[in-house]
Design a protein around this motif. Structure first.
Motif, PDB file in Angstrom:
ATOM      1  N   TYR A  91      17.243   5.218 -32.473  1.00 31.86           N
ATOM      2  CA  TYR A  91      18.018   6.186 -33.246  1.00 31.86           C
ATOM      3  C   TYR A  91      17.169   6.752 -34.392  1.00 31.86           C
ATOM      4  CZ  TYR A  91      21.336   7.923 -36.693  1.00 31.86           C
ATOM      5  OH  TYR A  91      21.980   8.698 -37.617  1.00 31.86           O
ATOM      6  N   VAL A  92      16.483   5.873 -35.118  1.00 30.56           N
ATOM      7  CA  VAL A  92      15.630   6.300 -36.229  1.00 30.56           C
ATOM      8  C   VAL A  92      14.534   7.233 -35.713  1.00 30.56           C
ATOM      9  CG1 VAL A  92      13.937   5.509 -37.949  1.00 30.56           C
ATOM     10  CG2 VAL A  92      16.105   4.301 -37.684  1.00 30.56           C
ATOM     11  N   ALA A  93      13.910   6.868 -34.598  1.00 29.87           N
ATOM     12  CA  ALA A  93      12.835   7.691 -34.037  1.00 29.87           C
ATOM     13  C   ALA A  93      13.356   9.075 -33.642  1.00 29.87           C
ATOM     14  CB  ALA A  93      12.203   6.994 -32.832  1.00 29.87           C
ATOM     15  N   VAL A  94      14.532   9.127 -33.054  1.00 31.91           N
ATOM     16  CA  VAL A  94      15.120  10.424 -32.688  1.00 31.91           C
ATOM     17  C   VAL A  94      15.337  11.267 -33.936  1.00 31.91           C
ATOM     18  CG1 VAL A  94      17.201  11.546 -31.763  1.00 31.91           C
ATOM     19  CG2 VAL A  94      16.151   9.650 -30.518  1.00 31.91           C
TER      20      VAL A  94
ATOM     21  N   THR B 132      18.589   3.748 -21.799  1.00 28.67           N
ATOM     22  CA  THR B 132      19.283   4.761 -21.015  1.00 28.67           C
ATOM     23  C   THR B 132      19.030   6.141 -21.601  1.00 28.67           C
ATOM     24  OG1 THR B 132      20.984   3.176 -20.378  1.00 28.67           O
ATOM     25  CG2 THR B 132      21.540   5.498 -20.160  1.00 28.67           C
ATOM     26  N   PHE B 133      19.082   6.241 -22.923  1.00 24.82           N
ATOM     27  CA  PHE B 133      18.833   7.520 -23.583  1.00 24.82           C
ATOM     28  C   PHE B 133      17.446   8.042 -23.218  1.00 24.82           C
ATOM     29  CE2 PHE B 133      17.072  10.063 -26.985  1.00 24.82           C
ATOM     30  CZ  PHE B 133      18.058  11.017 -27.188  1.00 24.82           C
ATOM     31  N   CYS B 134      16.422   7.199 -23.371  1.00 29.14           N
ATOM     32  CA  CYS B 134      15.048   7.638 -23.091  1.00 29.14           C
ATOM     33  C   CYS B 134      14.845   7.934 -21.607  1.00 29.14           C
ATOM     34  CB  CYS B 134      14.045   6.605 -23.591  1.00 29.14           C
ATOM     35  SG  CYS B 134      13.977   6.545 -25.402  1.00 29.14           S
ATOM     36  N   LYS B 135      15.415   7.105 -20.759  1.00 26.15           N
ATOM     37  CA  LYS B 135      15.306   7.318 -19.317  1.00 26.15           C
ATOM     38  C   LYS B 135      15.890   8.682 -18.932  1.00 26.15           C
ATOM     39  CE  LYS B 135      16.384   3.708 -17.012  1.00 26.15           C
ATOM     40  NZ  LYS B 135      17.125   2.644 -16.319  1.00 26.15           N
ATOM     41  N   ASN B 136      17.058   9.001 -19.470  1.00 29.39           N
ATOM     42  CA  ASN B 136      17.699  10.282 -19.168  1.00 29.39           C
ATOM     43  C   ASN B 136      16.917  11.454 -19.763  1.00 29.39           C
ATOM     44  OD1 ASN B 136      19.720   8.961 -17.781  1.00 29.39           O
ATOM     45  ND2 ASN B 136      21.138   8.968 -19.502  1.00 29.39           N
ATOM     46  N   LEU B 137      16.368  11.257 -20.956  1.00 29.36           N
ATOM     47  CA  LEU B 137      15.591  12.318 -21.593  1.00 29.36           C
ATOM     48  C   LEU B 137      14.326  12.617 -20.794  1.00 29.36           C
ATOM     49  CD1 LEU B 137      15.361  14.241 -24.024  1.00 29.36           C
ATOM     50  CD2 LEU B 137      14.203  12.394 -25.259  1.00 29.36           C
ATOM     51  N   ILE B 138      13.651  11.592 -20.317  1.00 30.21           N
ATOM     52  CA  ILE B 138      12.434  11.772 -19.513  1.00 30.21           C
ATOM     53  C   ILE B 138      12.736  12.554 -18.247  1.00 30.21           C
ATOM     54  CG2 ILE B 138      10.787  10.528 -18.034  1.00 30.21           C
ATOM     55  CD1 ILE B 138      10.745   8.335 -20.228  1.00 30.21           C
TER      56      ILE B 138
ATOM     57  N   LEU C 141       9.186  15.249 -25.244  1.00 29.53           N
ATOM     58  CA  LEU C 141       9.978  14.810 -26.390  1.00 29.53           C
ATOM     59  C   LEU C 141      10.242  13.300 -26.317  1.00 29.53           C
ATOM     60  CD1 LEU C 141      12.553  17.750 -26.567  1.00 29.53           C
ATOM     61  CD2 LEU C 141      10.654  17.303 -28.154  1.00 29.53           C
ATOM     62  N   ALA C 142      10.532  12.825 -25.119  1.00 28.60           N
ATOM     63  CA  ALA C 142      10.775  11.390 -24.938  1.00 28.60           C
ATOM     64  C   ALA C 142       9.527  10.586 -25.280  1.00 28.60           C
ATOM     65  CB  ALA C 142      11.217  11.107 -23.502  1.00 28.60           C
TER      66      ALA C 142
ATOM     67  N   LYS D  80      18.311  18.470 -29.993  1.00 28.95           N
ATOM     68  CA  LYS D  80      19.606  18.372 -30.668  1.00 28.95           C
ATOM     69  C   LYS D  80      20.739  18.514 -29.642  1.00 28.95           C
ATOM     70  CE  LYS D  80      21.663  18.529 -34.800  1.00 28.95           C
ATOM     71  NZ  LYS D  80      21.830  17.315 -35.533  1.00 28.95           N
ATOM     72  N   GLU D  81      20.603  19.445 -28.722  1.00 28.31           N
ATOM     73  CA  GLU D  81      21.612  19.652 -27.676  1.00 28.31           C
ATOM     74  C   GLU D  81      21.707  18.416 -26.770  1.00 28.31           C
ATOM     75  OE1 GLU D  81      21.262  20.266 -24.048  1.00 28.31           O
ATOM     76  OE2 GLU D  81      23.430  20.419 -24.035  1.00 28.31           O
ATOM     77  N   PHE D  82      20.545  17.862 -26.410  1.00 30.60           N
ATOM     78  CA  PHE D  82      20.540  16.662 -25.567  1.00 30.60           C
ATOM     79  C   PHE D  82      21.217  15.495 -26.278  1.00 30.60           C
ATOM     80  CE2 PHE D  82      18.776  12.754 -23.858  1.00 30.60           C
ATOM     81  CZ  PHE D  82      18.929  12.944 -22.495  1.00 30.60           C
ATOM     82  N   VAL D  83      20.910  15.322 -27.562  1.00 31.15           N
ATOM     83  CA  VAL D  83      21.510  14.239 -28.359  1.00 31.15           C
ATOM     84  C   VAL D  83      23.022  14.427 -28.462  1.00 31.15           C
ATOM     85  CG1 VAL D  83      21.642  13.268 -30.697  1.00 31.15           C
ATOM     86  CG2 VAL D  83      19.422  13.706 -29.655  1.00 31.15           C
ATOM     87  N   SER D  84      23.475  15.669 -28.549  1.00 36.33           N
ATOM     88  CA  SER D  84      24.911  15.920 -28.696  1.00 36.33           C
ATOM     89  C   SER D  84      25.703  15.529 -27.449  1.00 36.33           C
ATOM     90  CB  SER D  84      25.170  17.388 -29.034  1.00 36.33           C
ATOM     91  OG  SER D  84      24.924  18.205 -27.910  1.00 36.33           O
ATOM     92  N   ARG D  85      25.041  15.503 -26.292  1.00 37.16           N
ATOM     93  CA  ARG D  85      25.766  15.157 -25.062  1.00 37.16           C
ATOM     94  C   ARG D  85      25.348  13.810 -24.451  1.00 37.16           C
ATOM     95  NH1 ARG D  85      22.320  16.673 -20.831  1.00 37.16           N
ATOM     96  NH2 ARG D  85      20.799  18.232 -21.447  1.00 37.16           N
TER      97      ARG D  85
END
Length: 164
Positions: A60-63, A95-101, A110-111, A82-87
């Motif tokens: 979270y801090v890194a994001v 899971t967040f990083c996996k989906n972002l990649i 970005l990931a 920002k849009e990716f974080v909002s959804r």
């Protein structure tokens, strides 16, 4: 210390087997506590659970750091992240990083930046000693407040019972 309960340390057996003097290959007090704590927390120790939660926090801090950086020099990437974080929930770092990649090649970059920042933050910027001190202080203060509030509550009840 709570009346009638003794200290926590005193409530643990010296050995779970082998008698009072510790003979016979029993289990140590520390090992017994760790096993008990692991049972309370399911799979893994309380330390493992805390480490997992810290990993989510560091992500979270890194994001937040990457977003702040992007806002000043790459507005397009800032808006995309920002849009990716909002959804996408930040509650599970992996899971967040996996989906972002997997989102797109640009999101993969970005990931990778987020992974670099969280690793650097953990290794160089996070105040581990301060965390330990604050944790001790907060637990002690919370315990003292809860006990003080309880004593005040009980003393009022006893005063009212005494008067009637």
């Amino acid at each position: 210390m709570v009346p009638g309960l003794g200290s926590v340390r005193a409530s643990y057996p010296r050995r779970l087997s082998g008698g009072q003097n510790g003979g016979g290959g029993g289990v140590s007090r520390a090992s017994w506590r760790r096993r008990g704590a692991a049972r309370c927390f399911g799979e893994g120790s309380p330390e493992k659970k805390a480490a997992t939660n810290l990993q989510h926090f560091f992500n979270y801090v890194a994001v937040r750091i990457v977003l702040a950086q992007l806002e000043s020099y790459n507005r397009e990437a800032y808006v995309e992240l920002k849009e990716f974080v909002s959804r996408t929930s930040l509650n599970d770092a992996e899971t967040f990083c996996k989906n972002l990649i997997r989102e797109s090649p640009r999101h993969k970059g970005l990931a990778m930046r987020i992974l670099e920042v969280r690793s650097a933050y953990v290794k160089t910027d996070f105040e581990w000693d301060n965390l330990k001190k604050l944790s001790f202080k907060m637990v002690d203060e919370a315990n003292t407040k809860l006990m003080r509030d309880y004593v005040l509550e009980v003393s009022h009840i006893e005063d009212e019972n005494y008067k009637t």
